[in-house]
Design a protein around this motif. Sequence first.
Motif, mmCIF file in Angstrom:
data_model
loop_
_atom_site.group_PDB
_atom_site.id
_atom_site.type_symbol
_atom_site.label_atom_id
_atom_site.label_comp_id
_atom_site.label_asym_id
_atom_site.label_seq_id
_atom_site.Cartn_x
_atom_site.Cartn_y
_atom_site.Cartn_z
ATOM 1 N N ARG A 21 61.099 -16.987 -1.971
ATOM 2 C CA ARG A 21 61.431 -17.250 -0.570
ATOM 3 C C ARG A 21 60.587 -16.400 0.372
ATOM 4 O O ARG A 21 60.464 -16.724 1.549
ATOM 5 C CB ARG A 21 62.922 -16.971 -0.331
ATOM 6 N N TYR A 22 60.022 -15.330 -0.145
ATOM 7 C CA TYR A 22 59.220 -14.420 0.676
ATOM 8 C C TYR A 22 57.869 -14.261 -0.012
ATOM 9 O O TYR A 22 57.780 -13.715 -1.119
ATOM 10 C CB TYR A 22 59.931 -13.075 0.830
ATOM 11 N N VAL A 23 56.813 -14.737 0.641
ATOM 12 C CA VAL A 23 55.489 -14.809 0.030
ATOM 13 C C VAL A 23 54.463 -14.154 0.939
ATOM 14 O O VAL A 23 54.526 -14.301 2.171
ATOM 15 C CB VAL A 23 55.088 -16.281 -0.242
ATOM 16 N N ARG A 65 60.802 -18.798 3.353
ATOM 17 C CA ARG A 65 61.408 -18.335 4.602
ATOM 18 C C ARG A 65 60.515 -17.369 5.374
ATOM 19 O O ARG A 65 60.624 -17.262 6.593
ATOM 20 C CB ARG A 65 62.756 -17.652 4.306
ATOM 21 N N GLU A 66 59.659 -16.630 4.674
ATOM 22 C CA GLU A 66 58.729 -15.711 5.317
ATOM 23 C C GLU A 66 57.371 -15.820 4.630
ATOM 24 O O GLU A 66 57.293 -15.765 3.395
ATOM 25 C CB GLU A 66 59.214 -14.258 5.226
ATOM 26 N N LEU A 67 56.332 -15.985 5.419
ATOM 27 C CA LEU A 67 54.965 -16.001 4.903
ATOM 28 C C LEU A 67 54.168 -14.936 5.642
ATOM 29 O O LEU A 67 54.157 -14.902 6.874
ATOM 30 C CB LEU A 67 54.318 -17.369 5.114
ATOM 31 N N PRO A 181 58.085 -8.915 -0.263
ATOM 32 C CA PRO A 181 57.631 -10.204 -0.802
ATOM 33 C C PRO A 181 58.019 -10.371 -2.261
ATOM 34 O O PRO A 181 57.849 -9.459 -3.070
ATOM 35 C CB PRO A 181 56.110 -10.155 -0.626
ATOM 36 N N ASP A 182 58.572 -11.539 -2.589
ATOM 37 C CA ASP A 182 58.811 -11.875 -3.993
ATOM 38 C C ASP A 182 57.482 -12.022 -4.717
ATOM 39 O O ASP A 182 57.330 -11.602 -5.867
ATOM 40 C CB ASP A 182 59.568 -13.203 -4.109
ATOM 41 N N ALA A 202 56.050 -3.045 -3.786
ATOM 42 C CA ALA A 202 56.264 -2.192 -4.959
ATOM 43 C C ALA A 202 56.742 -2.976 -6.176
ATOM 44 O O ALA A 202 56.366 -2.663 -7.313
ATOM 45 C CB ALA A 202 57.256 -1.085 -4.626
ATOM 46 N N TYR A 203 57.570 -4.009 -5.963
ATOM 47 C CA TYR A 203 58.089 -4.786 -7.089
ATOM 48 C C TYR A 203 57.755 -6.268 -6.960
ATOM 49 O O TYR A 203 58.412 -7.110 -7.572
ATOM 50 C CB TYR A 203 59.603 -4.595 -7.217
ATOM 51 N N SER A 204 56.742 -6.593 -6.192
ATOM 52 C CA SER A 204 56.326 -7.987 -6.056
ATOM 53 C C SER A 204 55.657 -8.481 -7.331
ATOM 54 O O SER A 204 55.011 -7.720 -8.051
ATOM 55 C CB SER A 204 55.355 -8.143 -4.888
#
Length: 238
Positions: A21-23, A65-67, A181-182, A202-204
């Motif tokens: 959802r967050y890229v 949802r977020e780019l 970001p995922d 950090a965990y993307s």
Amino acid sequence: MASSSELAPGTAVDAVVDGPRYVAIITDGNGRWARQRGLAAVRGHEAGADVVKERLRDAVSFGIRELTVYSFSTENWSRSRAEVAGLMRMFSRRIDIETPELKAEGVRLRFIGRRSAPVSARLIEKMRWAEAETAANERITFYVAFNYGGRAEILDAARNFNGGDEAEFRRHLYAPEMHDPDLIIRTSGEQRISNFLTWQGAYSEFVFRDELWPDFTREAFADSLAQYAQRQRRFGGR
């Protein structure tokens, strides 16, 4: 923005099951794309900016949802004066033209990065105007990392941090409301983060693509999201 790819408000099609959802995207390869065609670097950046518009619309249809896109880094000032000047003119022009379109399509625009010299006061004012014009939109948030560096962001936050936990530190980042970001995608075959979202990433998960950014298609985007959907995120656990 080209009307052929416009989406009606509220639509969301082709969402990738279990997709991010967050890229965030490191849009690398504009200069090489131009050189391969015997063009000036700024032509590559123009082509890249057109692709950003197209992939932003795709992000909506994929359920993102977020780019966030890496537009201009704190290190990019070291490029030739002609290239930098051309980029600044392009940013200014596109803010003027595209902000009303983003507003009409429900996109919330946010710039992250240092808002100080050598960025001109006029350009900073245009960025603030674009943010204000689109502030009420909720369809997708589009973050543009401009005059941005991950280390610079951490340093700037640290100057205002008086102690506390990670949540308190986050309040001092350029966009405290931004989700981590995922997935971070990088084009052009390079495999490094280049000082991008150092704290947030950090965990993307990462996907590295061989395409130069102007050649990054909807299909390449969908494939990147599908790769993410196959991952198992543990965040340090088992």
